[in-house]
Write a protein that holds these residues in place. Structure first.
Motif, mmCIF file in Angstrom:
data_model
loop_
_atom_site.group_PDB
_atom_site.id
_atom_site.type_symbol
_atom_site.label_atom_id
_atom_site.label_comp_id
_atom_site.label_asym_id
_atom_site.label_seq_id
_atom_site.Cartn_x
_atom_site.Cartn_y
_atom_site.Cartn_z
ATOM 1 N N ILE A 127 -31.359 2.162 -0.556
ATOM 2 C CA ILE A 127 -32.139 3.392 -0.453
ATOM 3 C C ILE A 127 -33.628 3.079 -0.510
ATOM 4 N N GLY A 128 -34.384 3.673 0.410
ATOM 5 C CA GLY A 128 -35.832 3.534 0.408
ATOM 6 C C GLY A 128 -36.466 4.614 1.265
ATOM 7 N N ASP A 129 -37.762 4.800 1.116
ATOM 8 C CA ASP A 129 -38.489 5.792 1.919
ATOM 9 C C ASP A 129 -39.099 5.063 3.111
ATOM 10 N N HIS A 140 -39.077 11.305 1.058
ATOM 11 C CA HIS A 140 -37.634 11.532 0.966
ATOM 12 C C HIS A 140 -36.893 10.199 1.068
ATOM 13 N N PRO A 141 -35.902 9.968 0.208
ATOM 14 C CA PRO A 141 -35.170 8.697 0.257
ATOM 15 C C PRO A 141 -34.242 8.629 1.465
#
Length: 372
Positions: free
Chosen positions: A60-62, A68-69
């Motif tokens: 998970i990352g922006d 927002h992820p």
């Protein structure tokens, strides 16, 4: 929302929380009403999103900087990574796929070229490489650059192993019984791997400071012999020889956390062949290795005590002593500035010591023979 219709490929499922339990009283978000505190944990029905074949791991990352992820999914059967951009309402857009190597088995996120945009690292199980894809900051990624590693690379983790501020890679080589370390150059490229022997068939890798010296260490579960290997980092990008600890049968995944609140990272290891998870509590003794340059000098009619702190892990404060007696009546707290200077108005005779107090209640001592 219940999206269960999938037309092609495979899907990743998401569940949104619908409540909390065991959270009465104050929280970082304020005070939870008693009615809510008494509710049970629940999730909304899953929403599924099409990705590639045999999706095996997710990170998970922006990726587009909208706050927002987003999701990155390694598709082992497709030789791709899927990126799904979040809409901010709990839903995601359609995947965009990026080619990597054969049988990608993991994905990790870091900023490898220092441009402030998340990049991807992917170990490719069937072609002895790790792929690096640099993020453009708009949710898209450039073409992969591959780096040779060992046989059947399985897991990957990111840390700064030599203290230069650039993310480095640790990759488990399942086929070789090694973990490979690739030092980042800060421009998005990496040096050649250095390998360290671990147990047979290493699967995953986690990073933590297990001895409190301020340097990242490695934990590697070895599927072939039911152990987890711990390699202590030296702070210059190299690691010492492994120490192994028995766990369950077929250890596969590993994670770190402080489970008993003593300030030391513990290990959790999943045992795929025995249907268990092993928890190993750290027995690390308090160490003063994170304290350096402790010296004392004359300052007028008093003394100036000076020291540096490399890591505050588990440390709650300090006491200064002269000939075994306290120089200051109060506990010196840990603060964000890692350089400490404490002046006292008297000049008690040495020897001088700095006592380091840990959250577990234990102590460690740094010695100095006299003023310099």
């Amino acid at each position: 929302m219940n999206r269960t219709r999938v037309t092609r490929g495979l899907a990743v499922a998401l569940l949104l929380t619908g409540g909390m339990s065991g959270l009465g009283g104050a929280t970082p978000f304020g005070t939870i009403p008693s009615a809510l505190a008494a509710s049970t944990i629940s999730f909304a029905p899953q929403a599924t999103y099409v990705v590639g074949n045999s999706p095996i791991r997710v990170a998970i990352g922006d990726f587009n900087g909208d706050g927002h992820p987003d999701l990155a999914v390694a598709n082992r059967g497709s030789g791709t990574v899927s990126v799904l951009l979040a809409k901010g309402d709990g839903t995601f857009g359609a995947q965009t796929t990026y080619s990597v190597g054969g049988s990608p088995n993991g994905v990790a996120i870091g900023d490898f070229n220092g441009d402030g945009h998340p990049d991807l690292a992917v170990p490719n199980l069937s072609d002895r490489t790790v792929s690096v894809l640099l993020g453009k900051g708009d949710g898209t990624f450039g073409a992969q650059t591959t780096y040779p590693v060992g046989g059947s690379p399985d897991g990957v983790a990111i840390g700064d192993f030599n203290g230069d501020g650039h993310p480095d890679l640790a990759v488990t080589n399942f086929g070789d019984g090694t973990v490979g370390v690739l030092l980042g150059k800060g421009d998005g490229t990496f040096g050649a791997q250095t390998t360290y022997p671990v147990g047979p068939s290493p699967q995953d890798v986690a990073i933590g400071d297990f001895n409190g010296d301020g340097h990242p260490d490695l934990a590697v579960p070895n599927f072939g012999d039911g152990t987890v290997s711990v390699l202590l980092g030296k702070g210059d990008g190299t690691f010492g020889a492994q120490t192994t600890y028995p766990v369950g049968s077929g250890p596969f995944g590993v994670a770190t956390g402080d489970f008993n609140g003593d300030g030391h990272p513990d290990l959790a290891v999943t045992n795929s062949s025995s249907g268990t998870v092993s928890v190993l509590l750290s027995r690390a003794n308090p160490t003063a290795a994170s304290v350096s340059r402790f010296r004392v000098s004359h300052r007028g009619h008093g003394l100036l005590f000076h020291w540096r702190l490399a890591s505050a892990s588990g440390i709650v404060g300090f006491r200064l002593l002269a000939h075994g007696r306290r120089v200051t009546s109060h506990l010196i707290p840990v603060h964000a500035n890692q350089v400490y200077r404490v002046t006292v108005r008297t000049s008690p005779a040495g020897p001088y010591t700095l006592r380091v107090l840990f959250s577990s209640g234990r102590t460690a001592t740094v010695h100095l023979l006299g003023p310099r």
